[in-house]
Design an enzyme around this catalytic site. Structure first.
Site, PDB file in Angstrom:
ATOM      1  N   ASN A  56       0.883  -1.259   0.074  1.00 41.01           N
ATOM      2  CA  ASN A  56      -0.047   0.052   0.132  1.00 41.01           C
ATOM      3  C   ASN A  56       1.106   1.276   0.028  1.00 41.01           C
ATOM      4  OD1 ASN A  56       0.568   0.787   3.019  1.00 41.01           O
ATOM      5  ND2 ASN A  56      -0.478  -1.210   3.285  1.00 41.01           N
ATOM      6  N   ASP A  94      -4.520  -6.061   5.476  1.00 40.68           N
ATOM      7  CA  ASP A  94      -5.428  -6.785   6.059  1.00 40.68           C
ATOM      8  C   ASP A  94      -5.566  -8.298   5.456  1.00 40.68           C
ATOM      9  OD1 ASP A  94      -6.315  -4.841   7.738  1.00 40.68           O
ATOM     10  OD2 ASP A  94      -7.481  -3.801   6.295  1.00 40.68           O
ATOM     11  N   LYS A 107       7.598 -17.896 -10.544  1.00 40.57           N
ATOM     12  CA  LYS A 107       6.976 -16.602 -11.088  1.00 40.57           C
ATOM     13  C   LYS A 107       5.693 -16.927 -11.870  1.00 40.57           C
ATOM     14  CE  LYS A 107       7.893 -12.575 -14.056  1.00 40.57           C
ATOM     15  NZ  LYS A 107       8.746 -12.317 -15.419  1.00 40.57           N
ATOM     16  N   ASP A 157      -4.467  -9.411  13.049  1.00 42.31           N
ATOM     17  CA  ASP A 157      -4.395  -8.143  13.343  1.00 42.31           C
ATOM     18  C   ASP A 157      -3.379  -8.057  14.849  1.00 42.31           C
ATOM     19  OD1 ASP A 157      -5.026  -5.631  14.751  1.00 42.31           O
ATOM     20  OD2 ASP A 157      -6.812  -5.398  13.581  1.00 42.31           O
ATOM     21  N   PHE A 217      -3.932   3.766  15.318  1.00 42.18           N
ATOM     22  CA  PHE A 217      -3.954   4.629  14.082  1.00 42.18           C
ATOM     23  C   PHE A 217      -5.250   4.291  13.181  1.00 42.18           C
ATOM     24  CE2 PHE A 217      -1.017   8.213  13.677  1.00 42.18           C
ATOM     25  CZ  PHE A 217      -0.383   7.879  14.960  1.00 42.18           C
ATOM     26  N   LYS A 258     -13.385   1.497  16.101  1.00 45.36           N
ATOM     27  CA  LYS A 258     -12.077   0.830  16.146  1.00 45.36           C
ATOM     28  C   LYS A 258     -11.680   0.911  17.823  1.00 45.36           C
ATOM     29  CE  LYS A 258     -10.862   0.958  11.642  1.00 45.36           C
ATOM     30  NZ  LYS A 258     -10.301   1.619  10.589  1.00 45.36           N
ATOM     31  N   LYS A 313     -11.451  -2.777  18.979  1.00 43.82           N
ATOM     32  CA  LYS A 313     -10.013  -3.351  19.351  1.00 43.82           C
ATOM     33  C   LYS A 313      -9.415  -3.301  20.981  1.00 43.82           C
ATOM     34  CE  LYS A 313      -8.486  -3.040  14.653  1.00 43.82           C
ATOM     35  NZ  LYS A 313      -7.287  -2.937  13.765  1.00 43.82           N
TER      36      LYS A 313
HETATM   37  N1  CTP Z   1      -3.556  -3.044  12.281  1.00 42.06           N
HETATM   38  C1  CTP Z   1      -2.660  -3.956  12.872  1.00 42.06           C
HETATM   39  N2  CTP Z   1      -2.664  -5.215  12.000  1.00 42.06           N
HETATM   40  C2  CTP Z   1      -3.366  -5.438  11.002  1.00 42.06           C
HETATM   41  C3  CTP Z   1      -4.495  -4.425  10.604  1.00 42.06           C
HETATM   42  C4  CTP Z   1      -4.384  -3.191  11.131  1.00 42.06           C
HETATM   43  O1  CTP Z   1      -1.679  -3.835  13.920  1.00 42.06           O
HETATM   44  N3  CTP Z   1      -3.376  -6.926  10.404  1.00 42.06           N
HETATM   45  C5  CTP Z   1      -3.443  -1.774  12.938  1.00 42.06           C
HETATM   46  C6  CTP Z   1      -2.835  -0.511  12.305  1.00 42.06           C
HETATM   47  O2  CTP Z   1      -1.463  -0.505  12.638  1.00 42.06           O
HETATM   48  C7  CTP Z   1      -3.856   0.747  12.761  1.00 42.06           C
HETATM   49  C8  CTP Z   1      -5.198   0.054  13.091  1.00 42.06           C
HETATM   50  O3  CTP Z   1      -5.001  -1.287  13.013  1.00 42.06           O
HETATM   51  O4  CTP Z   1      -3.197   0.963  14.327  1.00 42.06           O
HETATM   52  C9  CTP Z   1      -6.040   0.375  12.080  1.00 42.06           C
HETATM   53  O5  CTP Z   1      -6.945  -0.521  12.015  1.00 42.06           O
HETATM   54  P1  CTP Z   1      -8.029  -1.089  10.968  1.00 42.06           P
HETATM   55  O6  CTP Z   1      -9.134  -1.497  11.571  1.00 42.06           O
HETATM   56  O7  CTP Z   1      -7.118  -2.334  10.267  1.00 42.06           O
HETATM   57  O8  CTP Z   1      -7.922  -0.299   9.934  1.00 42.06           O
HETATM   58  P2  CTP Z   1      -8.696  -0.569   8.442  1.00 42.06           P
HETATM   59  O9  CTP Z   1      -7.542  -1.500   7.710  1.00 42.06           O
HETATM   60  O10 CTP Z   1      -8.642   0.891   7.576  1.00 42.06           O
HETATM   61  O11 CTP Z   1      -9.777  -1.260   8.779  1.00 42.06           O
HETATM   62  P3  CTP Z   1     -11.317  -1.160   8.249  1.00 42.06           P
HETATM   63  O12 CTP Z   1     -10.796  -1.662   6.720  1.00 42.06           O
HETATM   64  O13 CTP Z   1     -11.951  -2.303   8.871  1.00 42.06           O
HETATM   65  O14 CTP Z   1     -11.682  -0.025   8.141  1.00 42.06           O
END
Ligand code: CTP
Length: 407
Positions: A208, A277, A287, A304, A321, A335, A339
């Protein structure tokens, strides 16, 4: 800087004539300064001058038996709370980058665990030379802080970038580097930053746009506030903030493993990383060839990291964040609760906001508080966030103490 011990390395350059003034500026702020000169530096300024302003015998020879007997070079490397090399010549930067230990100053830099800062000073063409650029790149990657140089008139009569920063500015920068008496002194802070890369095959990955800048700024701010900082970083091309220990990782699974390894003893966990995610359910061994018109990639959820840390019985203070494109505050609060976080810093992303840009703005939510940190550079925001975290920690200690008193 009261009581702080600074090892000031002076190398061979005309800017060395300003270094005695730097010693005075550091001592004015309460620091003890031990000057170590290279052979080149002695061609510009005498050790007697430095001895007079520092009040300590100047060191310069690795083989000086009497000086070694008084305080060996390893002991001296441990003595320092910070090392500042000012001026740092092109030659010294090259020796530092290649890890040489061919004189006392280079050996001390190799043997110390204290943060190291260099203040380069040289002709502007030497500064722009690819070899110097590469050395500076290596040093910054290793966490050496580079102060300056400034632009302006040079001793050689030319004009350009290569002047050593003025003593007053250097003293202030060292002060910021050192502030071990800050609000997080004695605390251990673990931070994740940057994106992760999830392998599709040996040459492709899903990632990303996170630049890691916010997380690196938070690491620098926590370090400035006196914390011991460990930064678990995904693939980014950013220099490690001085005094911060960095652990490089690639995937979400690597990040989780590194965080769990580093977690014991942590007081604050700050999760700024844009962790993927989902990851490809299977990474192909070879490949993938383009044999079909369309292709589907089966994806599976990653663990997570933040929620895993927050769910532990021995959890530290946990800060997340939230990067949102809409309903920023509402989504962030959801969140925070879901969390089980202590605090969440939310910002709006998309439409060229936040990712890979220099400034940002944050809404910081905690269980019963709300703060807005207005648009500013990421380091300024990071310092604000660290301030809020320090307040939260102090309030907990206060509450515990009051609880004990009542009991
Ligand atoms: N985070 C994490 N591990 C993951 C995913 C996210 O530690 N596998 C942490 C990020 O570092 C950040 C927070 O979770 O502090 C973000 O929350 P998250 O719910 O994952 O954000 P999005 O991916 O934007 O969630 P959504 O798609 O549900 O909005």
């Amino acid at each position: 800087m009261q009581g702080k011990r600074i090892l000031l390395g002076v190398t061979g350059g005309i800017a060395a004539y300003k270094s005695p003034d730097l010693v005075r500026r550091l001592r004015e702020r309460g620091a003890e300064v031990q000057v170590v000169m290279t052979a080149g530096a002695r061609e510009f300024v005498t050790p007697t001058t430095f001895q007079a302003v520092s009040g300590r015998t100047v060191r310069s020879d690795l083989w000086d038996a009497a000086a070694e007997a008084a305080m060996g070079h390893i002991e001296l490397a441990r003595w320092a709370h910070a090392v500042l090399v000012a001026p740092a010549s092109a030659d010294f930067l090259a020796r530092l980058a290649t890890g040489q230990a061919d004189d006392l100053l280079a050996t001390l830099c190799l043997a110390t665990e204290a943060p190291i800062a260099v203040a380069p000073a040289m002709n502007h063409i030497m500064w722009a030379n690819a070899a110097t650029r590469a050395n500076i790149g290596t040093l910054t990657q290793r966490g050496v802080q580079v102060f300056g140089p400034a632009e302006g008139d040079q001793a050689c009569g030319e004009v350009g970038e290569g002047r050593m920063l003025e003593p007053l500015e250097l003293a202030e920068r060292v002060g910021a580097l050192l502030s071990g008496s800050g609000a997080l002194a004695g605390r251990r802070v673990l931070i994740t930053a940057g994106p992760t890369r999830e392998r599709i095959d040996p040459v492709r990955f899903i990632s990303n746009r996170s630049s890691g800048k916010m997380g690196f700024a938070v690491a620098q701010a926590a370090r400035e506030a006196g914390a011991t900082v460990v930064l678990v970083a995904g693939p980014v091309s950013l220099p490690t903030p001085a005094g911060v220990r960095r652990v490089d990782v690639e995937s979400a699974a690597d990040m989780l493993a590194a965080v769990l390894t580093e977690l014991p003893g942590t007081d604050v966990f700050i999760s700024t990383a844009a962790v993927a995610d989902y990851r490809p359910a299977r990474a192909a061994e070879h490949k993938i060839k383009k044999t079909t018109e369309t292709m589907e990639l089966a994806m599976q959820r990653t663990t997570d990291v933040l929620a895993t840390v927050a769910a532990r019985a021995d959890r530290p203070l946990v800060v997340g964040f939230a990067a949102e494109t809409e309903a920023v505050e509402q989504n962030a609060r959801t969140k925070l609760m879901k969390k089980n976080l202590d605090m969440i810093a939310a910002n709006e992303v998309g439409h060229d906001k936040a990712f890979d840009c220099e400034d940002n703005q944050l809404i910081v939510l905690s269980r019963n508080g709300r703060h807005e940190l207005g648009r500013a550079g990421k380091l300024t925001l990071a310092r604000g966030l660290v301030g809020l975290i320090a307040q939260d920690l102090a309030a907990r200690v206060g509450a515990r103490t009051r609880g004990t008193a009542r009991a």
